[in-house]
Each structure stands twice: as C-alpha cells, then as structure tokens.
Design an enzyme around this catalytic site. Structure first.
Site, short mmCIF file in Angstrom:
data_model
loop_
_atom_site.label_atom_id
_atom_site.label_comp_id
_atom_site.label_asym_id
_atom_site.label_seq_id
_atom_site.Cartn_x
_atom_site.Cartn_y
_atom_site.Cartn_z
N ASP A 1 1.85 52.47 16.35
CA ASP A 1 1.06 53.43 15.55
C ASP A 1 -0.25 52.75 15.17
O ASP A 1 -0.45 51.58 15.46
CB ASP A 1 1.85 53.82 14.29
N GLY B 1 1.54 48.16 13.63
CA GLY B 1 0.49 49.16 13.49
C GLY B 1 -0.85 48.54 13.85
O GLY B 1 -1.18 47.46 13.37
N MET C 1 5.41 43.45 9.19
CA MET C 1 6.08 43.10 7.94
C MET C 1 6.85 41.77 7.98
O MET C 1 7.54 41.46 7.02
CB MET C 1 7.02 44.24 7.52
N GLU C 2 6.74 41.02 9.08
CA GLU C 2 7.53 39.78 9.21
C GLU C 2 6.76 38.58 9.74
O GLU C 2 7.08 37.43 9.40
CB GLU C 2 8.74 39.99 10.15
N GLU D 1 14.18 46.37 18.73
CA GLU D 1 13.33 45.32 19.30
C GLU D 1 14.18 44.26 19.99
O GLU D 1 13.87 43.81 21.10
CB GLU D 1 12.49 44.69 18.19
N1 ADE Z 1 5.28 48.13 11.98
C1 ADE Z 1 4.92 49.09 12.85
N2 ADE Z 1 3.94 49.85 12.33
C2 ADE Z 1 3.68 49.36 11.10
C3 ADE Z 1 2.79 49.73 10.07
N3 ADE Z 1 1.97 50.75 10.20
N4 ADE Z 1 2.79 49.00 8.93
C4 ADE Z 1 3.65 47.96 8.78
N5 ADE Z 1 4.52 47.57 9.72
C5 ADE Z 1 4.53 48.27 10.88
#
Ligand code: ADE
Length: 233
Positions: free
Chosen positions: A201, A82, A177-178, A15
């Site tokens: 995703d 995601g 996650m951040e 990234e």
């Molecule tokens: N970052 C990218 N895809 C993710 C997901 N499915 N869950 C958590 N962090 C992500």
C-alpha cells in the site's frame, strides 16, 4: 560470501509462508517466548525462519533470541510495507540502506523526533554486502526496487498528513512496524542485517483497502526476492 547461516524474521504467517516454501529439510529447532524457530536449507545455506508477530517489541525480542540461541551470520527482515517513496508501487521492493524508529519521541526534552536519547546513533546502517546481494537478487528476479530508509513504528500509516511527516522528518522510503527494531538489536549485537520489504500500500488514505488487496502479491514478491538473494549469499 561470508554468510553460511542466515536468520529470517517475518512479522506475519503470510510473509513467513512465502519464505519457507523455498526451503528444504524444514523442521523446528527452537521454541521460546511463544516463538517457533524453523530451520531449513536453501542453496547450500542453513536458514532459520521465525514469525515474530507485529510491532517493535515482538521484533526486538525475537531478534535477540535468534542471535543468542541460533547465532546466524546475518539477519534479514522480510515482509510487506507501505510506500513513502513515490517511485514505489504495489509489489515493488524496498531494500534498506538504513532504518529508524519514527515513533521514538522525546522532543519535549529538546531532542529531535526519532532520536533515541543517549544512544550513539538512531539511524542504523544495513550491511553493504547484504544490500548488494539484495540488489543483484532483485535484478535477477526482474523486480522493480529502490534503496532507502525504512521507518518503523507501532502504527499502521494510513493518512496523507502522517505520511508526509515521515517523509519530511525522516526521509523515509517505506513505513512498517518491525524492521528498525530488528536493526537496533542487530546493531547492538554487531550482527549484519538488511530489511527487504515489498509494497502492499502507499501509507495514504487508501492504505486500509490497498493493504488486504495487495498483501498476496506483495508477500509473493518478497518470497521471490528471498529465493534469489539466497543464491547470492
Ligand atoms: N505494513 C504494510 N503497510 C503498512 C503501513 N501502511 N503502515 C505500517 N506498516 C505497514
């Protein structure tokens, strides 16, 4: 606008590389707690960039160091996520209106899930000027985007049941996650922030295959958005 210096926090090298390639005069300004802070310039702005590592603790620690030591006028979290919102496809952009930590859970003590006990808020609002600049940037770049809530936790979301929970309990638009940990730190420091995430995703049963397949596209699109937002700040 009111921003002359901005800080960019990315979780991963993939990234960060897509941000740094749009900068001139790149050099290291600070090393602390295993983090290397890069300084560069773009469109007349001073830009600090750092790879914080994965997860909320890494993000929070890095955000506080950036604010204490470099004091940028605004902090942006840029990376991949995601999708929870069905309108988002791989490579699309989610611009945060707000952010919340979905894994904060003191429900056994009677709190709703996601509520941080004894804090005045748990849903942190992004800066309106940064949101507007991000929208203009996405439009200028020809990227499909949505506005919404980023939900963050120390979990990779890859199943339909968990995904539905994040939609139903938190009205999340994307999961990562951040971002909400950075937002939390910025909120406490009264620092303007926004999260910009490109979709890798759909946080469903296919996510573990989709994530590596679309990571290159998603990081590239996030970099293109950075290139355009910097012109609007
Ligand atoms: N970052 C990218 N895809 C993710 C997901 N499915 N869950 C958590 N962090 C992500």
């Amino acid at each position: 606008m009111r921003f002359n210096t901005i800080g960019i926090i990315c979780a991963m090298d993939e990234e960060m590389e897509q941000v740094v390639l749009h900068l001139d005069h790149v050099h290291t300004v600070l090393e602390q707690a295993g983090l290397k802070f890069i300084e560069g310039t773009a469109s007349g702005l001073t830009v600090y960039v750092v790879r914080c590592g994965i997860g909320k603790v890494n993000s929070a620690l890095c955000s506080q160091i950036m604010i204490d030591k470099l004091d940028p006028d605004a902090v942006l979290n840029i990376g991949v996520a995601g999708a929870l919102d069905d309108a988002l496809e791989q490579g699309d952009i989610l611009i945060s209106r707000s952010a919340q930590q979905h894994d904060f859970d003191t429900s056994q003590l009677g709190d709703p899930k996601g509520i941080i006990s004894r804090m005045d808020t748990s849903i942190f609002p992004a800066d309106p000027d940064l949101i507007q600049a991000a929208e203009e940037a996405a439009e200028a770049a020809g990227l499909h985007y949505c506005l919404g809530k980023v939900v963050s936790g120390d979990q990779f979301i890859a199943d339909e049941a968990k995904k539905n929970e994040l939609i139903e309990l938190f009205q999340g638009s994307c999961a990562e996650m951040e971002g909400a940990a950075m937002a939390h730190v910025c909120y406490l420091n009264r620092k303007p922030w926004v999260i910009l995430r490109s979709i890798s995703d759909k946080a469903d049963g296919q996510a573990e295959l989709s994530y590596p397949e679309f990571l290159p596209l998603a990081t590239k699109r996030a970099g293109v958005l950075f290139q355009h937002i910097i012109e609007k700040l």
